[in-house]
Scaffold this motif. Structure first.
Motif, PDB file in Angstrom:
ATOM      1  N   PRO A 188      53.508 -84.830 103.311  1.00  0.00           N
ATOM      2  CA  PRO A 188      53.380 -84.417 104.706  1.00  0.00           C
ATOM      3  C   PRO A 188      54.502 -83.493 105.170  1.00  0.00           C
ATOM      4  O   PRO A 188      54.402 -82.887 106.235  1.00  0.00           O
TER       5      PRO A 188
ATOM      6  N   ILE B 103      51.550 -78.193 106.029  1.00  0.00           N
ATOM      7  CA  ILE B 103      51.175 -79.367 106.815  1.00  0.00           C
ATOM      8  C   ILE B 103      51.962 -79.381 108.120  1.00  0.00           C
ATOM      9  O   ILE B 103      51.413 -79.628 109.204  1.00  0.00           O
TER      10      ILE B 103
ATOM     11  N   LEU C   6      43.045 -76.211 104.815  1.00  0.00           N
ATOM     12  CA  LEU C   6      43.343 -77.531 104.271  1.00  0.00           C
ATOM     13  C   LEU C   6      42.040 -78.318 104.211  1.00  0.00           C
ATOM     14  O   LEU C   6      41.265 -78.323 105.168  1.00  0.00           O
TER      15      LEU C   6
ATOM     16  N   VAL D 248      44.221 -81.804 100.125  1.00  0.00           N
ATOM     17  CA  VAL D 248      45.235 -82.752 100.604  1.00  0.00           C
ATOM     18  C   VAL D 248      44.617 -84.138 100.768  1.00  0.00           C
ATOM     19  O   VAL D 248      43.441 -84.257 101.128  1.00  0.00           O
TER      20      VAL D 248
ATOM     21  N   TYR E  79      46.243 -85.125 105.537  1.00  0.00           N
ATOM     22  CA  TYR E  79      45.413 -84.302 106.424  1.00  0.00           C
ATOM     23  C   TYR E  79      45.530 -84.783 107.866  1.00  0.00           C
ATOM     24  O   TYR E  79      45.580 -83.975 108.799  1.00  0.00           O
TER      25      TYR E  79
ATOM     26  N   ALA F 265      48.144 -83.234 109.861  1.00  0.00           N
ATOM     27  CA  ALA F 265      47.963 -81.818 110.217  1.00  0.00           C
ATOM     28  C   ALA F 265      46.896 -81.606 111.273  1.00  0.00           C
ATOM     29  O   ALA F 265      47.005 -80.715 112.116  1.00  0.00           O
TER      30      ALA F 265
END
Length: 273
Positions: free
Chosen positions: A7, A12, A52, A80, A85, A88
């Motif tokens: 992360p 991210i 992503l 990811v 995720y 983000a």
């Protein structure tokens, strides 16, 4: 496809920061989250920095097709884990696919050039928003203006950020279709209107206002819709012909996004008939 496990990865961290307006203004970037928005962005001419995607989303046929299109266009795509995720993304029920894009900084001169080179020969009709605050209203108005075939959206100073994640979601991809100019002063807009020969209308409940369907929207036009609580500013009202939407029940007013839809589709009716 790149894999990101941490992360603290810069991609991210940047995506997470873009939920805040200050970060969007500083970087000139914004988020588009969800498969439908990613499809529309991938089909547009907007610059996409990277994408992503979670393993689950990458296994879905529709998301996989978008990823293939992005990679074909040279957009870096990173796989990811779900937990990373979520750091983000901005949505509570993520679809597992998000894009980081570059904002488009357009001017009124850009808008005029785009209007002159548009495929449609019709006189332009612009939607002007004066200090609209609610992101849902702004996104809905953008979507409606796109559907109605307006020439562009002009956001006067004090209007909420067009690149807010809530606005982008509410617009349902119309941000990638309709030209938008933000941060315009009243003086700059009025000068643009004079130079472009626009007939100015503004929605307001005053003694001089006419019913909205009595206006002539067939020529070069700009229609101003005002702040949810305060309405259109006095300088703009003084330069515009005022219009109102008749109401026959007990409600005092209509939501600004609803009002916009009603007036714009009267313009559509006149222009297409």
């Amino acid at each position: 496809m790149q894999k990101i496990e941490s992360p603290s990865n810069p991609k991210i961290k940047l995506a997470a920061q873009l939920a805040k307006r200050m970060a969007r203004e500083k970087t000139g970037k914004f988020l588009a989250e969800g498969v439908r928005l990613a499809e529309m962005a991938a089909a547009s001419d907007w610059d996409i920095d990277y994408a992503l995607v979670t393993p689950h989303a990458a296994g879905e046929p529709r998301a996989a097709a978008v990823i293939a299109k992005l990679e074909e266009n040279g957009v870096p795509v990173a796989l990811v884990p779900e937990s990373v995720y979520q750091k983000a993304g901005d949505t509570q029920t993520p679809q597992g696919l998000l894009l980081v894009l570059a904002q488009k900084k357009r001017s009124l001169d850009d808008l005029a050039r785009l209007t002159k080179t548009a495929a449609s020969p019709a006189a332009p009709c612009y939607v002007v928003l004066d200090r609209i605050q609610d992101p849902g209203n702004l996104g809905t108005i953008l979507r409606t203006a796109d559907a109605a075939g307006m020439a562009g959206l002009i956001l006067l100073k004090g209007t909420t950020d067009i690149y807010s994640p809530k606005v982008v979601r509410a617009a349902m991809g119309s941000l990638f279709h309709l030209p938008v100019v933000s941060g315009v002063t009243e003086e700059a807009f009025l000068s643009f209107a004079r130079e472009s020969g626009l007939c100015l209308y503004a929605t307001a409940l005053d003694a001089k206002a006419r019913p909205y369907d009595a206006a002539d929207f067939t020529g070069p036009t700009a229609i101003v819709f005002g702040n949810e609580g305060q309405g259109v500013s006095e300088p703009l009202l003084a330069s515009s012909e005022t219009l109102y939407i008749p109401m026959y029940g007990g409600a005092e007013s209509l939501n600004v996004a609803v009002s916009t839809a009603i007036v714009l589709y009267e313009a559509v009716r006149q222009r297409h008939n």
